[in-house]
Design an enzyme around this catalytic site. Structure first.
Site, PDB file in Angstrom:
ATOM      1  N   ASP A   1       0.849  -1.212   0.007  1.00 32.48           N
ATOM      2  CA  ASP A   1      -0.010   0.098   0.039  1.00 32.48           C
ATOM      3  C   ASP A   1       0.689   1.309  -0.157  1.00 32.48           C
ATOM      4  O   ASP A   1       0.285   2.598   0.007  1.00 32.48           O
ATOM      5  CB  ASP A   1      -0.943   0.162   1.390  1.00 32.48           C
ATOM      6  CG  ASP A   1      -0.243  -0.143   2.441  1.00 32.48           C
ATOM      7  OD1 ASP A   1       0.687  -0.269   2.747  1.00 32.48           O
ATOM      8  OD2 ASP A   1      -1.213  -0.019   3.549  1.00 32.48           O
ATOM      9  N   SER A   2       2.383   1.020   0.082  1.00 33.18           N
ATOM     10  CA  SER A   2       3.035   2.069  -0.292  1.00 33.18           C
ATOM     11  C   SER A   2       3.018   2.655  -1.619  1.00 33.18           C
ATOM     12  O   SER A   2       3.463   3.909  -1.780  1.00 33.18           O
ATOM     13  CB  SER A   2       4.475   1.423  -0.189  1.00 33.18           C
ATOM     14  OG  SER A   2       5.025   0.501  -0.952  1.00 33.18           O
TER      15      SER A   2
ATOM     16  N   ASP B   1      -0.762  -6.335   0.172  1.00 35.00           N
ATOM     17  CA  ASP B   1      -1.283  -5.587   1.393  1.00 35.00           C
ATOM     18  C   ASP B   1      -2.652  -5.250   1.391  1.00 35.00           C
ATOM     19  O   ASP B   1      -3.529  -4.944   0.381  1.00 35.00           O
ATOM     20  CB  ASP B   1      -0.622  -4.136   1.313  1.00 35.00           C
ATOM     21  CG  ASP B   1       0.604  -4.154   2.276  1.00 35.00           C
ATOM     22  OD1 ASP B   1       1.047  -4.998   2.978  1.00 35.00           O
ATOM     23  OD2 ASP B   1       1.355  -3.283   2.026  1.00 35.00           O
TER      24      ASP B   1
ATOM     25  N   LYS C   1      -1.349  -9.501   3.408  1.00 39.23           N
ATOM     26  CA  LYS C   1      -0.534  -8.951   4.660  1.00 39.23           C
ATOM     27  C   LYS C   1      -1.476  -7.949   5.415  1.00 39.23           C
ATOM     28  O   LYS C   1      -1.852  -7.250   4.613  1.00 39.23           O
ATOM     29  CB  LYS C   1       0.963  -8.209   4.292  1.00 39.23           C
ATOM     30  CG  LYS C   1       1.590  -7.758   5.301  1.00 39.23           C
ATOM     31  CD  LYS C   1       3.076  -7.337   5.096  1.00 39.23           C
ATOM     32  CE  LYS C   1       3.146  -6.016   4.277  1.00 39.23           C
ATOM     33  NZ  LYS C   1       2.476  -4.904   4.885  1.00 39.23           N
TER      34      LYS C   1
ATOM     35  N   GLU D   1      -1.556  -5.464   8.957  1.00 36.94           N
ATOM     36  CA  GLU D   1      -0.711  -4.763  10.061  1.00 36.94           C
ATOM     37  C   GLU D   1      -1.565  -4.826  11.471  1.00 36.94           C
ATOM     38  O   GLU D   1      -2.625  -4.489  11.685  1.00 36.94           O
ATOM     39  CB  GLU D   1      -0.441  -3.289   9.666  1.00 36.94           C
ATOM     40  CG  GLU D   1       0.225  -3.029   8.620  1.00 36.94           C
ATOM     41  CD  GLU D   1       0.404  -1.632   8.141  1.00 36.94           C
ATOM     42  OE1 GLU D   1       0.956  -1.193   7.114  1.00 36.94           O
ATOM     43  OE2 GLU D   1       0.254  -0.600   8.976  1.00 36.94           O
TER      44      GLU D   1
ATOM     45  N   GLU E   1       9.178  -4.213  10.873  1.00 30.71           N
ATOM     46  CA  GLU E   1       9.573  -2.778  10.420  1.00 30.71           C
ATOM     47  C   GLU E   1      10.294  -1.996  11.334  1.00 30.71           C
ATOM     48  O   GLU E   1       9.561  -1.707  12.231  1.00 30.71           O
ATOM     49  CB  GLU E   1       8.682  -2.324   9.261  1.00 30.71           C
ATOM     50  CG  GLU E   1       9.061  -0.971   8.844  1.00 30.71           C
ATOM     51  CD  GLU E   1       8.126  -0.365   7.998  1.00 30.71           C
ATOM     52  OE1 GLU E   1       8.235   0.829   7.370  1.00 30.71           O
ATOM     53  OE2 GLU E   1       7.071  -0.914   7.618  1.00 30.71           O
TER      54      GLU E   1
END
Length: 261
Positions: A43-44, A82, A110, A112, A179
């Site tokens: 999602d960067s 993501d 993925k 978070e 991270e």
């Protein structure tokens, strides 16, 4: 074709593997030709493709589009997508949105977060959706964290990240990204977990490294401390990507300038 079984075997043998972000068909093809084991549709893309200050504006529709584009460019590479901001706030939403990504080419998704995700991870895993966890600096929580900074620097915070890592594995996660945490913490997590651990800004002791493609090509603007412009010493993109992979496998990247102990 790279599978989660292959990555587990590499961890067992002590062989480091590599990962990069990608957002389109053309770069996906180049990354695969460089022998990178994993592509993450991160999602960067909100930052490097859409020009946002954070990843928060990225939608599930954006992720589906870019996942499909990347997946059409690869045959062998393991593709992770993501789950964007609030697309997995409930287990029902997580199942619905992850299925969209899987149906458009992702081999894993993925998420978070730590302990609060355990039931969701379990339910996804039980239904055949492979999950990669993400702990430490979690960009979707940047406003809550107060900015982009090292996480787990004190003992209480480190204990929480370690506990979350164990919980995610027990819930069924098959990979974990850590991270911007101290190298000593990532080393402990990597040693204790059975599943492979991928680091970014987390030192050299993880099973793998991941970076944002645009950072290692020097085209993202301000390159983070934990990254390196591999294009500076190479005359082509493919050479830069191969040298990145070689540096990770030979443990010449990251060096002490790219992480905190």
């Amino acid at each position: 074709m790279v599978t989660i079984t292959d990555l587990n075997k590499m961890k067992t043998r002590g062989e480091k593997f590599t990962a990069l972000t990608a957002y389109d068909y053309s770069f996906a093809k180049i990354i695969e030709s460089a022998g990178i084991e994993i592509i993450l549709i991160g999602d960067s893309l909100g930052n490097v493709c859409q020009g946002h200050q954070t990843t928060i504006p990225v939608s599930i529709g954006d992720m589906v589009y870019h996942t499909a584009s990347v997946s059409r460019g690869v045959k062998e590479t393991f593709v992770i997508a993501d789950m964007p901001f609030l697309s997995y706030g409930t287990t029902q939403n997580a199942l619905k949105n992850s299925s969209k990504l899987m149906q458009n080419g992702a081999k894993m998704v993925k998420l978070e977060g730590g302990h609060w995700l355990s039931e969701t991870v379990y339910q996804m895993s039980e239904r055949g959706i492979p999950v990669c966890g993400h702990l430490g600096l979690t960009p979707q929580s940047v406003h809550k964290l107060g900015g982009y900074a090292i996480q787990g620097a004190d003992s209480k915070a480190a204990d929480k990240i370690f506990s979350d890592a164990m919980t995610l594995e027990q819930a069924g996660a098959q990979l974990l990204v850590v991270e911007c945490i101290p190298s000593s913490l990532s080393k402990l997590i990597t040693k204790k977990l059975q599943i492979p651990v991928i680091g970014i800004g987390a030192g050299p002791c993880t099973d793998a490294q991941i970076l944002v493609l645009y950072d290692i090509l020097g085209i993202s603007g301000q390159i983070p401390r934990f990254a390196r412009n591999f294009l500076l010493d190479n005359n082509s993109i493919i050479s830069a990507l191969k040298n990145y992979a070689s540096a990770v496998r030979n443990s010449t990247f990251p060096t002490s300038e790219h992480f905190v102990e």
